[in-house]
Design a protein around this motif. Structure first.
Motif, PDB file in Angstrom:
ATOM      1  N   GLU A   1       0.815  -1.223   0.000  1.00  8.50           N
ATOM      2  CA  GLU A   1       0.000   0.000   0.000  1.00  8.50           C
ATOM      3  C   GLU A   1       0.844   1.267   0.000  1.00  8.50           C
ATOM      4  OE1 GLU A   1       0.087  -1.629   4.283  1.00  8.50           O
ATOM      5  OE2 GLU A   1      -0.076  -2.405   2.224  1.00  8.50           O
ATOM      6  N   SER A   2       2.162   1.119   0.003  1.00  5.30           N
ATOM      7  CA  SER A   2       3.036   2.303   0.045  1.00  5.30           C
ATOM      8  C   SER A   2       3.331   2.878  -1.340  1.00  5.30           C
ATOM      9  CB  SER A   2       4.365   1.952   0.741  1.00  5.30           C
ATOM     10  OG  SER A   2       5.149   1.083  -0.065  1.00  5.30           O
ATOM     11  N   ILE A   3       2.940   2.189  -2.409  1.00  6.22           N
ATOM     12  CA  ILE A   3       3.239   2.702  -3.760  1.00  6.22           C
ATOM     13  C   ILE A   3       2.379   3.926  -4.068  1.00  6.22           C
ATOM     14  CG2 ILE A   3       3.174   2.231  -6.234  1.00  6.22           C
ATOM     15  CD1 ILE A   3       3.817  -0.586  -5.773  1.00  6.22           C
ATOM     16  N   HIS A   4       3.042   5.025  -4.387  1.00  8.70           N
ATOM     17  CA  HIS A   4       2.333   6.257  -4.771  1.00  8.70           C
ATOM     18  C   HIS A   4       3.169   7.010  -5.796  1.00  8.70           C
ATOM     19  CE1 HIS A   4      -0.781   6.134  -1.633  1.00  8.70           C
ATOM     20  NE2 HIS A   4       0.171   5.676  -0.838  1.00  8.70           N
ATOM     21  N   THR A   5       2.489   7.721  -6.676  1.00 13.15           N
ATOM     22  CA  THR A   5       3.175   8.631  -7.595  1.00 13.15           C
ATOM     23  C   THR A   5       3.398   9.953  -6.876  1.00 13.15           C
ATOM     24  OG1 THR A   5       2.143   7.616  -9.531  1.00 13.15           O
ATOM     25  CG2 THR A   5       3.017   9.841  -9.803  1.00 13.15           C
ATOM     26  N   TYR A   6       4.643  10.367  -6.767  1.00 12.25           N
ATOM     27  CA  TYR A   6       4.950  11.610  -6.056  1.00 12.25           C
ATOM     28  C   TYR A   6       5.264  12.754  -7.015  1.00 12.25           C
ATOM     29  CZ  TYR A   6       9.906  10.486  -6.914  1.00 12.25           C
ATOM     30  OH  TYR A   6      11.119  10.197  -7.500  1.00 12.25           O
ATOM     31  N   ALA A   7       5.565  12.449  -8.292  1.00  9.79           N
ATOM     32  CA  ALA A   7       5.880  13.495  -9.269  1.00  9.79           C
ATOM     33  C   ALA A   7       5.870  12.890 -10.668  1.00  9.79           C
ATOM     34  CB  ALA A   7       7.245  14.114  -8.988  1.00  9.79           C
ATOM     35  N   THR A   8       5.782  13.754 -11.662  1.00  8.10           N
ATOM     36  CA  THR A   8       5.928  13.344 -13.059  1.00  8.10           C
ATOM     37  C   THR A   8       7.007  14.221 -13.682  1.00  8.10           C
ATOM     38  OG1 THR A   8       3.588  12.721 -13.200  1.00  8.10           O
ATOM     39  CG2 THR A   8       4.764  13.035 -15.272  1.00  8.10           C
ATOM     40  N   GLY A   9       8.056  13.569 -14.188  1.00  4.90           N
ATOM     41  CA  GLY A   9       9.217  14.300 -14.688  1.00  4.90           C
ATOM     42  C   GLY A   9       8.953  15.056 -15.984  1.00  4.90           C
ATOM     43  N   VAL A  10       9.721  16.117 -16.192  1.00  3.18           N
ATOM     44  CA  VAL A  10       9.606  16.966 -17.388  1.00  3.18           C
ATOM     45  C   VAL A  10      10.985  17.099 -18.026  1.00  3.18           C
ATOM     46  CG1 VAL A  10       8.962  19.243 -18.272  1.00  3.18           C
ATOM     47  CG2 VAL A  10       7.694  18.246 -16.349  1.00  3.18           C
ATOM     48  N   LEU A  11      11.050  16.920 -19.346  1.00  7.88           N
ATOM     49  CA  LEU A  11      12.298  17.042 -20.095  1.00  7.88           C
ATOM     50  C   LEU A  11      12.452  18.436 -20.703  1.00  7.88           C
ATOM     51  CD1 LEU A  11      12.437  13.693 -22.125  1.00  7.88           C
ATOM     52  CD2 LEU A  11      13.791  14.293 -20.105  1.00  7.88           C
ATOM     53  N   ALA A  12      13.708  18.860 -20.833  1.00  5.44           N
ATOM     54  CA  ALA A  12      14.010  20.128 -21.501  1.00  5.44           C
ATOM     55  C   ALA A  12      15.246  19.942 -22.364  1.00  5.44           C
ATOM     56  CB  ALA A  12      14.242  21.235 -20.481  1.00  5.44           C
ATOM     57  N   LEU A  13      15.247  20.578 -23.531  1.00  2.13           N
ATOM     58  CA  LEU A  13      16.425  20.601 -24.398  1.00  2.13           C
ATOM     59  C   LEU A  13      17.214  21.842 -24.036  1.00  2.13           C
ATOM     60  CD1 LEU A  13      18.061  19.490 -26.803  1.00  2.13           C
ATOM     61  CD2 LEU A  13      16.608  20.877 -28.304  1.00  2.13           C
TER      62      LEU A  13
END
Length: 249
Positions: free
Chosen positions: A99-111
């Motif tokens: 039950e500890s699995i959680h999404t804490y962020a979604t990464g963003v790419l930059a050139l």
């Protein structure tokens, strides 16, 4: 003499009890964290309400490398991965508290290309084999950027940033969070010379956290987990260069 002896003994035990209480009041936690999130995590933890109660050690690296260390017995309490794949694998192997699995962020790419007229013909990305950011960067390059530049593969996304920052690569596909952190620290305009890549054009970098079943510090781990997922901290994570985490994940 007897009274003096009793008084000395009293103060001895009093000081000893104070020291015992002081030690027991501090919990220890060892967190494995994907390199892109090390600086943001340090910033967030330094002002956490439990900052004086929990002594936290961070070990940063590529998610694939940290995953390998975990399955070989590394003594981590928590794992903040840069993807959802490694936490899922750990769940299959019954190495985490489910039950500890959680999404804490979604990464963003930059050139990022600090010098537009640079003669440097190298582009830095993280190694796609071990880094979710590298995997997403390669996907974007193969389909949209299609550059003829020579790739420099970094161990992780932070090292890819460092390759460009040091001039060893003329440009790179890096984490937006790295650029924001560098500009916040140095206020140098070169950290603004980037183009944020459309997140629809590369696989989502869904960053998930898990608590390992082997932990002896579950209460402390749960404090950190609740803090990271709180609305106020989630808003701050977005400001640090991430998309807001999916509340349904």
């Amino acid at each position: 003499m007897s009274m003096l002896y009793n008084r000395v003994c009293y103060y001895f035990w009093f000081v000893l009890l104070l020291n015992i209480n002081s030690v027991s009041a501090t919990e220890n936690l060892h967190i494995a964290v994907a390199s892109n999130f090390k600086a943001p995590l340090e910033q967030l933890l330094n002002k956490a309400p439990f900052a004086d109660e929990i002594e936290i050690t961070l070990s940063a690296g590529a998610s694939g490398v940290l995953y390998s260390q975990i399955i070989h017995g590394a003594p981590f309490d928590m794992f903040l991965s840069a993807d959802a794949k490694r936490p899922a694998l750990l769940k299959q192997q019954e190495l985490i508290i489910k039950e500890s699995i959680h999404t804490y962020a979604t990464g963003v790419l930059a050139l990022w290309q600090p010098e537009l007229n640079s003669s440097n013909s190298y582009i830095a990305i993280a190694n796609p084999r071990s880094s979710p950011y590298g995997e997403a960067a390669k996907y974007y390059n193969d389909r949209y950027l299609k550059t003829n530049l020579s790739f420099v593969l970094a161990h992780n996304i932070t090292q890819a940033f460092q390759f460009v920052d040091s001039g060893n690569a003329g440009q790179g596909i890096v984490a937006l969070a790295s650029l924001k952190a560098a500009y916040q620290q140095h206020a140098n305009d070169k950290y603004l010379a980037y183009t944020q890549l459309p997140y629809q054009q590369y696989p989502a970098i869904t960053q998930q956290v898990v608590v390992l079943k082997s932990t002896d510090n579950l209460a402390a781990a749960n404090k950190v987990l609740s803090y990271l997922l709180s609305p106020a901290v989630q808003s701050e994570i977005t400001e640090l260069g991430y998309q807001k985490a999916c509340s349904q994940c």
